[in-house]
Write a protein that holds these residues in place. Structure first.
Motif, PDB file in Angstrom:
ATOM      1  N   VAL A   1       0.854  -1.195   0.000  1.00 37.60           N
ATOM      2  CA  VAL A   1       0.000   0.000   0.000  1.00 37.60           C
ATOM      3  C   VAL A   1       0.884   1.236   0.000  1.00 37.60           C
ATOM      4  CG1 VAL A   1      -1.672   1.345   1.348  1.00 37.60           C
ATOM      5  CG2 VAL A   1      -1.923  -1.134   1.166  1.00 37.60           C
ATOM      6  N   MET A   2       0.542   2.198  -0.850  1.00 38.97           N
ATOM      7  CA  MET A   2       1.265   3.468  -0.881  1.00 38.97           C
ATOM      8  C   MET A   2       0.286   4.621  -0.664  1.00 38.97           C
ATOM      9  SD  MET A   2       3.959   3.007  -4.006  1.00 38.97           S
ATOM     10  CE  MET A   2       5.288   1.789  -3.864  1.00 38.97           C
ATOM     11  N   ALA A   3       0.687   5.550   0.211  1.00 40.51           N
ATOM     12  CA  ALA A   3      -0.058   6.791   0.412  1.00 40.51           C
ATOM     13  C   ALA A   3       0.848   7.915  -0.062  1.00 40.51           C
ATOM     14  CB  ALA A   3      -0.407   6.966   1.886  1.00 40.51           C
ATOM     15  N   ALA A   4       0.293   8.884  -0.794  1.00 42.74           N
ATOM     16  CA  ALA A   4       1.162   9.895  -1.405  1.00 42.74           C
ATOM     17  C   ALA A   4       0.470  11.242  -1.560  1.00 42.74           C
ATOM     18  CB  ALA A   4       1.628   9.391  -2.775  1.00 42.74           C
ATOM     19  N   ASP A   5       1.310  12.238  -1.775  1.00 45.43           N
ATOM     20  CA  ASP A   5       0.835  13.585  -2.089  1.00 45.43           C
ATOM     21  C   ASP A   5       1.865  14.215  -3.025  1.00 45.43           C
ATOM     22  OD1 ASP A   5      -0.639  15.923  -2.086  1.00 45.43           O
ATOM     23  OD2 ASP A   5       0.179  16.644  -0.169  1.00 45.43           O
ATOM     24  N   ALA A   6       1.501  15.324  -3.646  1.00 49.35           N
ATOM     25  CA  ALA A   6       2.479  16.061  -4.450  1.00 49.35           C
ATOM     26  C   ALA A   6       3.705  16.314  -3.578  1.00 49.35           C
ATOM     27  CB  ALA A   6       1.866  17.372  -4.918  1.00 49.35           C
ATOM     28  N   GLY A   7       4.902  16.171  -4.173  1.00 50.41           N
ATOM     29  CA  GLY A   7       6.119  16.198  -3.377  1.00 50.41           C
ATOM     30  C   GLY A   7       6.616  17.593  -3.044  1.00 50.41           C
ATOM     31  N   ALA A   8       7.363  17.660  -1.940  1.00 52.38           N
ATOM     32  CA  ALA A   8       7.904  18.954  -1.491  1.00 52.38           C
ATOM     33  C   ALA A   8       9.153  19.344  -2.275  1.00 52.38           C
ATOM     34  CB  ALA A   8       8.215  18.881   0.006  1.00 52.38           C
ATOM     35  N   THR A   9       9.876  18.358  -2.807  1.00 52.71           N
ATOM     36  CA  THR A   9      11.130  18.635  -3.509  1.00 52.71           C
ATOM     37  C   THR A   9      10.942  18.426  -5.012  1.00 52.71           C
ATOM     38  OG1 THR A   9      12.185  17.656  -1.575  1.00 52.71           O
ATOM     39  CG2 THR A   9      13.618  18.190  -3.447  1.00 52.71           C
ATOM     40  N   PRO A  10      11.078  19.489  -5.819  1.00 50.98           N
ATOM     41  CA  PRO A  10      10.867  19.356  -7.262  1.00 50.98           C
ATOM     42  C   PRO A  10      11.787  18.293  -7.879  1.00 50.98           C
ATOM     43  CG  PRO A  10      11.068  21.670  -6.643  1.00 50.98           C
ATOM     44  CD  PRO A  10      11.397  20.877  -5.422  1.00 50.98           C
ATOM     45  N   GLY A  11      11.243  17.535  -8.825  1.00 46.30           N
ATOM     46  CA  GLY A  11      12.038  16.539  -9.539  1.00 46.30           C
ATOM     47  C   GLY A  11      12.373  15.307  -8.717  1.00 46.30           C
ATOM     48  N   THR A  12      11.702  15.141  -7.579  1.00 45.68           N
ATOM     49  CA  THR A  12      12.074  14.048  -6.678  1.00 45.68           C
ATOM     50  C   THR A  12      10.857  13.253  -6.219  1.00 45.68           C
ATOM     51  OG1 THR A  12      13.936  15.313  -5.845  1.00 45.68           O
ATOM     52  CG2 THR A  12      13.161  13.524  -4.453  1.00 45.68           C
ATOM     53  N   VAL A  13      10.990  11.942  -6.258  1.00 46.54           N
ATOM     54  CA  VAL A  13      10.010  11.077  -5.607  1.00 46.54           C
ATOM     55  C   VAL A  13      10.686  10.532  -4.348  1.00 46.54           C
ATOM     56  CG1 VAL A  13       8.714   8.918  -5.775  1.00 46.54           C
ATOM     57  CG2 VAL A  13       8.762  10.479  -7.729  1.00 46.54           C
ATOM     58  N   ALA A  14      10.122  10.857  -3.195  1.00 44.16           N
ATOM     59  CA  ALA A  14      10.664  10.378  -1.920  1.00 44.16           C
ATOM     60  C   ALA A  14       9.727   9.307  -1.384  1.00 44.16           C
ATOM     61  CB  ALA A  14      10.768  11.524  -0.923  1.00 44.16           C
ATOM     62  N   ILE A  15      10.281   8.127  -1.088  1.00 47.68           N
ATOM     63  CA  ILE A  15       9.443   7.017  -0.627  1.00 47.68           C
ATOM     64  C   ILE A  15       9.942   6.505   0.706  1.00 47.68           C
ATOM     65  CG2 ILE A  15       8.574   4.717  -1.191  1.00 47.68           C
ATOM     66  CD1 ILE A  15       8.993   5.413  -4.085  1.00 47.68           C
ATOM     67  N   TYR A  16       9.073   6.616   1.714  1.00 41.87           N
ATOM     68  CA  TYR A  16       9.428   6.175   3.054  1.00 41.87           C
ATOM     69  C   TYR A  16       8.846   4.781   3.294  1.00 41.87           C
ATOM     70  CZ  TYR A  16       9.536   5.941   8.148  1.00 41.87           C
ATOM     71  OH  TYR A  16       9.736   5.529   9.446  1.00 41.87           O
TER      72      TYR A  16
END
Ligand code: ADP
Ligand code: MG
Length: 389
Positions: free
Chosen positions: A56-71
């Motif tokens: 399961v993934m929960a997500a929102d538009a990212g804070a850092t441009p050009g970056t997908v951050a996955i915790y």
């Protein structure tokens, strides 16, 4: 944990990590193959079902441009992926399944937005229940939700398969990604690995369930033996004069017996028989003819053990215990599932007897092997879904 509970949990983790609620929540399941083992690379049929264990993934538009951050909320580790250019392989290792799926969208001309993501998977890792496909298909579903660029589920499955080939270096077939993308609640998926044609097989009888028994062993014979089996199947097909073993009949094989070694003959006998068993088992499931389906499962195991020689002591112990419990104790059938040399067994059981059967298998398996098995049941689950978005 139900899917609802799991997504609520991941949403809460997202909020804890990023300080705001997620905009999208997506899920993709793991799977168990009910029957049809070592048939995929012989152009045959497989019959997997999606299980009620998910990435399961929960997500929102990212804070850092050009970056997908996955915790990763289980391992408390974050993968940071640069999506401003073509995504490449990188660290940590598990991020490659995600990188591969993202790259698949980039290859289709989709611009990947910056994303903040939290994720968790209840699919056991490396247990043969395809936590890898769950992760790939989940990522693909997230990209669909976040960009609005949905793709056909079959194309999504192929994209995820390519991620596994190119980014994880695993030359897998199409089964895992197909069932994770195309599964439907209350159904198994009969998949023709030659034509990629799929057929949903209803299985909603509340009186039966599938039990998954993880032997918790993994013998390191795997990849070398796998390559040998493939070569032996190719040799059998060549001797029989067919493109693949899918095109051969049991009679044909019998007539050609003297032209091949005993080993090659037995490998082919498993594959040709297993393709038939899979089609017949699907028919048995459609008719809720559980004793018949169970017999095909036992026959599948025997062929994998004796002819194909990919079982191991621990898998055989589980199947022996299941046969001992028998029909009277609520077991219709049981077999090893997955590539072999360890991993899981799958058993078709009476739902009312799940508890007693679980206890008996756990106790006897421990007594005979000294190992604790992990046992759980699942009904046929839905494939990838957008839960919020
Ligand atoms: P299987 O697909 O049968 O579980 P694989 O070896 O194909 O076994 O895939 C397991 C790998 O997938 C793990 O070693 C890990 O790299 C990755 N993976 C899957 N789910 C997760 C997760 N929740 N967190 C981190 N890595 C994961
Ligand atoms: Mg895998």
């Amino acid at each position: 944990m139900t899917l609802q509970e799991l997504s609520a949990h991941v949403a809460a983790e997202f909020k804890k990590t990023y300080g705001r609620p997620p905009r999208w929540i997506v899920a993709a399941p793991g799977r168990v193959n009910v029957i049809g083992e070592h048939t995929d690379y012989n152009d045959g049929f497989v019959l997997p079902m999606a299980i009620e264990y998910y990435a399961v993934m929960a997500a929102d538009a990212g804070a850092t441009p050009g970056t997908v951050a996955i915790y990763d909320t289980q391992f408390k580790e974050t993968a940071t992926i640069d999506v401003s250019a073509a995504v490449t392989k990188g660290q940590p290792k598990w991020s490659n399944y995600i990188r591969g799926a993202i790259a698949g969208f980039q290859n289709r001309g989709v611009k990947i937005p910056a994303l903040d993501v939290a994720f968790m998977s209840t699919v056991p890792l490396g247990g043969g229940l395809s936590s890898s496909a769950a992760l790939e298909v989940c990522t693909a579903t997230l990209i669909e939700a976040a960009t609005g660029k949905t793709i056909d589920p079959i194309e999504k499955a192929l994209l995820a398969q390519k991620a596994e080939h190119d980014f994880a270096g695993v030359p897998c077939g199409i089964m895992d990604q197909f069932i994770s993308a195309l599964g439907r609640e209350g159904h198994l998926l009969l998949l023709d690995c030659r034509t990629r044609k799929t057929e949903l097989v209803p299985m909603s009888d509340p009186a039966v369930a599938l039990l998954i028994i993880n032997t918790n062993v993994k013998h390191e014979l795997g990849s070398g033996e796998y390559a040998k089996r493939r070569a032996e199947c190719e040799e059998a097909a060549r001797i029989l004069g067919v493109a693949s073993l899918r095109d051969a009949t049991p009679d044909q094989l019998e007539r050609a017996k003297s032209k091949m070694t005993d080993v090659v003959f037995r490998r082919a006998r498993h594959v040709i028989g297993e393709i038939e068993r899979t089609v017949h088992a699907a028919e048995g499931i459609r008719q809720s003819n559980w004793p018949t389906v169970g017999q095909f499962m036992y026959a599948s195991h025997a062929a994998l053990r004796d002819d194909y020689e990919v079982s191991c002591k621990e898998l055989d112990v589980v199947v022996d215990i299941a046969e001992d419990i028998g029909f009277k104790g609520g077991v219709y059938g049981c077999r090893m599932t997955g590539g072999g040399f360890g991993g899981c067994c799958v058993a078709l059981v009476k739902a009312e007897a799940i508890e007693a059967i679980t206890k008996k298998i756990a106790t006897d398996y421990k007594a005979k092997t000294g190992i604790d098995a992990v046992i759980f049941s699942s009904r046929p689950a839905a494939g990838a879904t957008i839960i919020k978005g």
